[in-house]
Design a protein around this motif. Sequence first.
Motif, short mmCIF file in Angstrom:
data_model
loop_
_atom_site.label_atom_id
_atom_site.label_comp_id
_atom_site.label_asym_id
_atom_site.label_seq_id
_atom_site.Cartn_x
_atom_site.Cartn_y
_atom_site.Cartn_z
N THR A 51 -96.64 41.10 -72.90
CA THR A 51 -95.30 41.30 -71.10
C THR A 51 -95.34 39.55 -71.14
OG1 THR A 51 -96.66 41.81 -69.83
CG2 THR A 51 -95.11 43.35 -70.59
N ASN A 52 -94.30 38.83 -70.14
CA ASN A 52 -94.74 38.05 -69.21
C ASN A 52 -96.06 38.32 -69.02
OD1 ASN A 52 -92.27 37.41 -69.66
ND2 ASN A 52 -92.07 37.27 -67.69
N ARG A 93 -98.98 37.44 -71.05
CA ARG A 93 -98.26 36.47 -71.67
C ARG A 93 -99.54 34.91 -70.03
NH1 ARG A 93 -94.29 37.17 -73.72
NH2 ARG A 93 -93.49 35.40 -72.02
N SER A 112 -95.73 33.14 -62.29
CA SER A 112 -94.78 34.28 -62.54
C SER A 112 -93.69 34.21 -61.87
CB SER A 112 -95.96 35.41 -61.69
OG SER A 112 -95.31 36.71 -61.99
N TYR A 133 -91.88 32.65 -64.92
CA TYR A 133 -91.63 33.35 -66.45
C TYR A 133 -90.98 34.26 -66.60
CZ TYR A 133 -95.51 31.57 -69.20
OH TYR A 133 -96.41 31.25 -69.43
N ASP A 134 -90.35 35.72 -64.57
CA ASP A 134 -89.76 36.10 -64.72
C ASP A 134 -88.22 35.75 -64.90
OD1 ASP A 134 -91.54 37.86 -62.57
OD2 ASP A 134 -92.13 38.01 -64.58
N GLU A 176 -87.50 35.37 -68.16
CA GLU A 176 -87.26 36.57 -69.06
C GLU A 176 -85.95 37.16 -69.21
OE1 GLU A 176 -89.67 39.97 -67.76
OE2 GLU A 176 -89.72 39.96 -70.13
N ARG A 213 -89.24 31.37 -75.12
CA ARG A 213 -90.14 31.15 -74.03
C ARG A 213 -91.13 31.62 -74.55
NH1 ARG A 213 -89.76 36.57 -72.06
NH2 ARG A 213 -88.36 37.20 -73.62
N GLU A 241 -93.49 28.28 -72.61
CA GLU A 241 -94.76 28.44 -72.54
C GLU A 241 -95.39 27.32 -72.63
OE1 GLU A 241 -94.59 32.57 -72.63
OE2 GLU A 241 -93.18 32.98 -71.59
#
Lengths: 490, 351
Positions: A142-143, A146, A377, A380-381, A384, A394, A398
């Motif tokens: 998941t986000n 990672r 975070s 990343y969200d 996503e 992604r 990253e």
Amino acid sequence: MAMAIDNAFEVDFSSYSTTTTTTTTTTTDDDLACTWNDWGSPVVDWDSLSSERDEFQDLIESMMDDGTGIELARVDHETSNSVSIDTMVADEESNREDFKGLRLVHLLMAAAEALTGANKSRELARVILVRLKELVSPNDGTNMERLAAYFTEALQGLLEGSGGGHGKHFITNGPHYHRDEHHQTDVLAAFQLLQDMSPYVKFGHFTANQAILEAVAHDRRIHIVDYDIMEGIQWASLMQALVSRKDGPPAPHLRITALSRSGSGRRSIGTIQETGRRLVAFAASIGQPFSFHQYRLDSDETFRPSAVKLVRGEALVINCMLHLPHFSYRAPDSVASFLTGAKTLDPRLVTLVEEEVGPIGDGGFVGRFMDSLHHYSAVYDSLEAGFPMQGRARALVERVFLGPRIAGSLTRIYRTRGEEESCPWSEWLAAVGFKPVNISFANHCQAKLLLGLFNDGYSVEELANNRLVLGWKSRRLLSASIWTSPDSDF
Amino acid sequence: MFQPKKPSTMNSHDRAMCVQGDSGLVLTTDPKPRLRWTVELHERFVDAVTQLGGPDKATPKTIMRVMGVKGLTLYHLKSHLQKFRLGKQPHKEFNDHSIKDDLQRNAASSSGMIARSMNEMQMEVQRRIHEQLEVQRHLQLRIEAQGKYMQSILEKACQTLAGENMAAGGYKGMGNQGVPDMGAMKDFGPLNFPPFQDLNIYGGDQLDLQQNMDRPSLDAFMPNNDNICLGKKRASPYSGSGKSPLIWSDELRLQDLGTAASCLGPQDDPFKSEQIQIAPPSIDRSTDLDPISDIYEAKPVLSGDGMGDKKYEASPKLERPSPRRAPLQADRMNPMINSGSVAQGRNSPYG
């Protein structure tokens, strides 16, 4: 997953150090405290690590196992309600996810604390990081997983590299991220993806450009001094706008002076010379009168304004993009030198884009660490949310950009123990006398429209007359502010 | 543009006649010449006010300076600015000198006053819509410009890569750590561009992109979301969607991530002026579902207007773009602008 993190943060901000306690590790080293049966799992001799602090031991042990015990408890609780099996299973799933995410956060926080807290223990930090590495990977999951992987690597870098300075102009990536190793094709692909998947780059560029256009609406000659031109894409849209502007003198001449540095290891796409050539070609293709100059900074990156060639009658603009996602951190001295020098040039306009950090409390390293975790975070969200299926894309972004940035961020925080550099550059500009310039309605409108093209989760706030801040959900991420020189009557 | 007619040549008996002076101002010819605020003039006024920071910051003097229109006096601007400001605050009326003037002119009556404030509000709404449209339009063009520039970077890199690979005698592998599924790359000749390949795979389920296309304001304008779906599978998942932007996206590619193909194709000068409006030729992926190999075949398909395929031989050397492309461009511009302006009726971008 994001929700779990938010909850964790709201709950935990006030009490960073509750999860770690003292340990008696004065004489332990690898052989005594941990034996390594293989690379992955240490056999920990808890007795030598901890004193009689049972709760601490329990906490660590609970983090070390898979938490099945807790899950069972949850299931029991849920069966007592009359909920359908499917919902229960789904809830359980997301609960498990949340729980896992929370656990990762706690582990990271514990590692950060172990690394720098009042009762430092490199040993403990090492152990926690090993455990973390078992749980996460930069490529899958998941986000949160990672993200935790990159934070883990960054902490690992600090653990191994700590004690060594990187020199005054550190390229702030941890030792595990060798930017040079990123092949240019990776970098390009990641950059393209970054721009497609998120509004960060465009927000910074377009807000600055709109302010520039408004400021030079009646000028024939424009000179922009660019602190960090990278690949130069910001100026493509400015040139397009200049060429098609209807008011003011037609065909204004644009001159760009780009600062270049002698250091290597830039993640940038090509050199300054290449950027210059590209811009010249682009300008020619759209009929924009243009010239490009390079200002070579020497190794201490001191900016000497007298070395900038100025032309009478030109409108001078200082452009300072600092923390777009594909940028590396610049040493604060370098930035300060640049902005101070800029002031003596009496510029018409100064455009500044920097990351927006959370309120700087007195949480020290751990506080800043958690803030950084929260920040990335959210990033990343945001990626996503826009592109939930494009996991590999992604992951590339990253790996190429965000991971190194995380390492850089932690290195900076670590070096200063979260105490210095807490002042955003916009405050610094105000403090040294630059005057704010209002963000126009059109500029604000453009930002809203731009964000609307991506995802509803993005927001733009006008935090001050001269400052727009881009955020994701409740987290502010990037700030664009506009200034003019103290003596200007603009 | 402005016709150089002298006002004095007009018949002064004709009260309703309007003349256009040197500066393009439209003045009525009744005894007290009033300036008629044409749409164009008002636009310039609005632009000037915006530049100056809004109606509260702007003064008639600064507006006059910024607009730079001959024949425009402070008097004209003062009253117009007043009306403009009133338009923003419909409740702040009856406080001002110039309002009395206006009222006198309009045979003061309560219904007249109400009509005036309604008028101001209308003007304000119109002004806002107008500005938003302008911003939308500009945003569109700016994003395109970035796209063009990005293209040049990608192409240059592609060429460099191609050169390297050929020199190196074949492609070995790019040392991508962690980017999975490089197996597909083995099928390719020296002119491939691996990360973009992988991105083909990234675009596995492209139905996702739909949610990003559902933009209220710039509905027909979908900048770069397009590029994530590098795969060739574009047509089928979208066919049932009925969303116009998708069709639009095939026609009007702002930016084409699969520029690897254009490495193969004739792409001499990516920035020829005729191409400003449209993306350079791209691979037509809408009809070809065979994912990767086609990109690197010798015959990339040139997508024209989405209707036909233009195929042409690709050779490693660059050739001049086909001249047939030129006529299409005019067509393509219009739908974009039109749909951009239609969009404003739907949702407010303010959200």
